[in-house]
Design a protein around this motif. Sequence first.
Motif, mmCIF file in Angstrom:
data_model
loop_
_atom_site.group_PDB
_atom_site.id
_atom_site.type_symbol
_atom_site.label_atom_id
_atom_site.label_comp_id
_atom_site.label_asym_id
_atom_site.label_seq_id
_atom_site.Cartn_x
_atom_site.Cartn_y
_atom_site.Cartn_z
ATOM 1 N N GLU A 1 0.821 -1.218 0.000
ATOM 2 C CA GLU A 1 0.000 0.000 0.000
ATOM 3 C C GLU A 1 0.851 1.262 0.000
ATOM 4 O O GLU A 1 0.418 2.304 -0.480
ATOM 5 C CB GLU A 1 -0.959 0.000 1.195
ATOM 6 N N LYS A 2 2.044 1.176 0.548
ATOM 7 C CA LYS A 2 2.973 2.314 0.568
ATOM 8 C C LYS A 2 3.648 2.523 -0.791
ATOM 9 O O LYS A 2 4.408 3.455 -0.963
ATOM 10 C CB LYS A 2 4.061 2.109 1.631
ATOM 11 N N GLY A 3 3.411 1.591 -1.730
ATOM 12 C CA GLY A 3 3.993 1.725 -3.057
ATOM 13 C C GLY A 3 5.319 1.021 -3.248
ATOM 14 O O GLY A 3 6.000 1.229 -4.253
ATOM 15 N N THR A 4 5.691 0.174 -2.292
ATOM 16 C CA THR A 4 6.933 -0.583 -2.419
ATOM 17 C C THR A 4 6.813 -1.555 -3.582
ATOM 18 O O THR A 4 5.818 -2.275 -3.698
ATOM 19 C CB THR A 4 7.232 -1.361 -1.113
ATOM 20 N N LYS A 5 7.814 -1.572 -4.438
ATOM 21 C CA LYS A 5 7.794 -2.479 -5.588
ATOM 22 C C LYS A 5 7.962 -3.923 -5.120
ATOM 23 O O LYS A 5 8.622 -4.182 -4.107
ATOM 24 C CB LYS A 5 8.908 -2.109 -6.564
ATOM 25 N N PRO A 6 7.376 -4.869 -5.869
ATOM 26 C CA PRO A 6 7.486 -6.281 -5.488
ATOM 27 C C PRO A 6 8.932 -6.750 -5.301
ATOM 28 O O PRO A 6 9.229 -7.456 -4.347
ATOM 29 C CB PRO A 6 6.802 -7.021 -6.635
ATOM 30 N N THR A 7 9.831 -6.349 -6.191
ATOM 31 C CA THR A 7 11.228 -6.800 -6.050
ATOM 32 C C THR A 7 11.858 -6.255 -4.773
ATOM 33 O O THR A 7 12.608 -6.961 -4.111
ATOM 34 C CB THR A 7 12.076 -6.371 -7.265
ATOM 35 N N THR A 8 11.529 -5.013 -4.427
ATOM 36 C CA THR A 8 12.062 -4.420 -3.197
ATOM 37 C C THR A 8 11.527 -5.166 -1.987
ATOM 38 O O THR A 8 12.287 -5.532 -1.084
ATOM 39 C CB THR A 8 11.699 -2.927 -3.114
ATOM 40 N N PHE A 9 10.214 -5.394 -1.971
ATOM 41 C CA PHE A 9 9.658 -6.115 -0.830
ATOM 42 C C PHE A 9 10.233 -7.526 -0.734
ATOM 43 O O PHE A 9 10.520 -8.012 0.364
ATOM 44 C CB PHE A 9 8.125 -6.190 -0.857
ATOM 45 N N ASN A 10 10.400 -8.193 -1.855
ATOM 46 C CA ASN A 10 10.932 -9.556 -1.823
ATOM 47 C C ASN A 10 12.323 -9.585 -1.204
ATOM 48 O O ASN A 10 12.668 -10.519 -0.482
ATOM 49 C CB ASN A 10 10.921 -10.166 -3.218
ATOM 50 N N ARG A 11 13.137 -8.553 -1.471
ATOM 51 C CA ARG A 11 14.449 -8.469 -0.824
ATOM 52 C C ARG A 11 14.294 -8.260 0.676
ATOM 53 O O ARG A 11 15.022 -8.836 1.475
ATOM 54 C CB ARG A 11 15.278 -7.346 -1.445
ATOM 55 N N GLU A 12 13.313 -7.416 1.045
ATOM 56 C CA GLU A 12 13.044 -7.196 2.467
ATOM 57 C C GLU A 12 12.607 -8.503 3.135
ATOM 58 O O GLU A 12 13.065 -8.826 4.241
ATOM 59 C CB GLU A 12 11.955 -6.135 2.648
#
Length: 168
Positions: A66-77
């Motif tokens: 919802e904050k606009g984090t891209k899927p690839t960024t979240f997957n790294r997180e």
Amino acid sequence: MGFAAKDRNLKDFIAEYLNYAKGNKAIQSYQRDEITLMHFTDFIKVDKLGSITASLIEAYKTHRREKGTKPTTFNRELNTIKAMFNKAVAWGALSKSPAQSVRKFKETRHKIRYLSREEVQTLLKVAGDRLRPVIETFLHTGLSRDELIHLTWADVDFKNEVLSVQAK
């Protein structure tokens, strides 16, 4: 370690994990872990390691989306979060990782586009004397930007026509 999950303070465990990461990961990976775990703890707002559940991690996943984090960024997180919980299990702080069942976002694959011969000729024509050797190296080797930036003369063997790419 001998600690029961309910006895472990989350902030203390994260500090212990980050100390491990600092000694075992590249500096950029360690710094990314620090930022990821700060975002994670700011959202979940629990004091004990054992209080974190899969549903809480899923809520964090939704929050980041919802904050606009891209899927690839979240997957790294998520990789960082899972690694931390895996260490908690390995170190005896938890019996099972609450992140184990949390799935990554599906990532869209971008189609790779190659330059045509005409585009290459135009690029080289407008590159100028300083950029032309860099662009030609890219074109002839397929190196990534970081690989090219980290090249040294020691990596170039003109006699055998070999270019060595060092792991960084």
